[in-house]
Design a protein around this motif. Structure first.
Motif, mmCIF file in Angstrom:
data_model
loop_
_atom_site.group_PDB
_atom_site.id
_atom_site.type_symbol
_atom_site.label_atom_id
_atom_site.label_comp_id
_atom_site.label_asym_id
_atom_site.label_seq_id
_atom_site.Cartn_x
_atom_site.Cartn_y
_atom_site.Cartn_z
ATOM 1 N N LYS A 14 -5.377 -17.945 -1.027
ATOM 2 C CA LYS A 14 -4.035 -18.500 -0.814
ATOM 3 C C LYS A 14 -3.249 -18.605 -2.117
ATOM 4 O O LYS A 14 -2.032 -18.404 -2.137
ATOM 5 N N THR A 15 -3.923 -18.908 -3.212
ATOM 6 C CA THR A 15 -3.233 -18.989 -4.510
ATOM 7 C C THR A 15 -2.658 -17.635 -4.896
ATOM 8 O O THR A 15 -1.505 -17.536 -5.360
ATOM 9 N N VAL A 18 0.414 -16.898 -2.842
ATOM 10 C CA VAL A 18 1.615 -17.596 -3.317
ATOM 11 C C VAL A 18 2.206 -16.889 -4.531
ATOM 12 O O VAL A 18 3.427 -16.764 -4.661
ATOM 13 N N CYS A 28 8.174 -21.484 -3.344
ATOM 14 C CA CYS A 28 6.841 -21.799 -2.827
ATOM 15 C C CYS A 28 6.453 -23.249 -3.090
ATOM 16 O O CYS A 28 6.694 -23.780 -4.180
ATOM 17 N N ASP A 30 2.974 -25.604 -2.642
ATOM 18 C CA ASP A 30 1.545 -25.624 -2.324
ATOM 19 C C ASP A 30 1.153 -26.981 -1.752
ATOM 20 O O ASP A 30 1.657 -28.025 -2.168
ATOM 21 N N ASN A 31 0.226 -26.952 -0.770
ATOM 22 C CA ASN A 31 -0.307 -28.166 -0.143
ATOM 23 C C ASN A 31 0.825 -29.018 0.437
ATOM 24 O O ASN A 31 0.891 -30.229 0.225
ATOM 25 N N VAL A 55 2.193 -23.493 1.599
ATOM 26 C CA VAL A 55 0.744 -23.411 1.785
ATOM 27 C C VAL A 55 0.311 -24.695 2.484
ATOM 28 O O VAL A 55 0.507 -25.798 1.959
#
Length: 280
Positions: A14-15, A18, A28, A30-31, A55
């Protein structure tokens, strides 16, 4: 706004996904707690953010349960979104965790395999909803990027292609990362005109002096025509931005004026473009 939801198994890439989406011009996060997605939409209204990627995975704990409601909210609001689900074999994921020495978010002191079993159970619903499922077991990062770009490529067009223009002076070196570099030292130099010497290419008098020459006009027509020809082929190869260096001796006069004019013409065409003057 166009939205991409990136989810899937921990350690599946996933990283890297992104990183790819950021290069494609996505904003973007994340989390991202799913319940905050509608708030994000409201916050960014009128802020010139056309594409966003979130994400969302099991790291959010109980917050992950809000994902279905967030997706329903986006559907009601007419927000276009795609879900990319990343996975890999247990053997590969366990090896990746072993190499990085990280702890699986659902391991709870147990083994990675235990965490993966729990994770698959939690994600089985969103996996069924995914627009694309990518198995990264045997993929290198470049292959994953190509797969993501191919998935989203149908929505891309020349209007989304970003052109970054930078003026510079050769006496300070050529800028790193330029795809194309053009030398403006063939144009008569305003530096040797007493009234223009202390000014820069941002000044209208300097700009008029630089742009009035036939050779400058020929160059500008040629570079715009070249970009019109090349951009579709760059996009075909999975490239979504282009960095162009425009240089002269000091980076104050000719390169600045020409970079500004190229930027103006591209924007006039409806293209996405930025301009930066490194040595001013």
């Amino acid at each position: 706004m166009k939205v991409v939801i990136v989810t899937g198994l921990s350690g599946a890439g996933k990283t890297q996904a992104v990183d790819c989406l950021e290069d494609m011009g996505f904003y973007c996060v994340d989390n991202m707690p799913p319940a905050l997605i509608p708030n994000f939409m409201d916050l960014t209204t009128g802020k010139n953010i056309e594409r966003a990627a979130f994400v969302i995975d099991v790291r959010g704990g109980s917050l992950f349960d809000d994902l279905n409601a967030a997706l329903e909210e986006m559907k009601k609001n007419g927000t276009e979104y795609k879900i990319i689900y990343l996975e890999a074999s247990d053997r590969v994921l366990i090896r990746r965790y072993s190499e990085t020495r990280r702890i699986h978010p659902l391991a709870e002191g147990g083994s990675v395999s235990t965490g993966l079993k729990r994770e698959k159970k939690i994600l089985e619903g969103i996996r069924k909803e995914a627009d694309i499922v990518i198995d990264t077991s045997g993929m290198k990062t470049a292959q994953l990027w190509n797969e993501i770009k191919h998935t989203l490529n149908s929505d891309e067009n020349e209007e989304t292609f970003m052109i970054n223009i930078m003026s510079f002076g050769y006496k300070r070196g050529t800028p790193m990362g330029c795809d194309l570099v053009f030398d403006m030292r063939f144009i008569p130099n305003p530096y040797y005109v007493k009234s223009l010497k202390p000014l820069t290419g941002n000044n209208k008098k300097v700009s008029n002096f630089v742009l009035k020459h036939d050779i400058t006009k020929t160059f500008l027509s040629s570079i715009i025509q070249m970009l019109d020809t090349l951009i579709p082929y760059y996009m075909k190869e999975g490239k979504y931005s282009l960095s162009i260096g425009i240089g002269c001796t000091g980076g104050h006069h000719r390169s600045v004026a020409v970079a500004n004019e190229i930027h103006r013409r591209l924007v006039e065409q409806g293209r996405r473009a930025t301009v930066e003057h490194r040595d001013l």
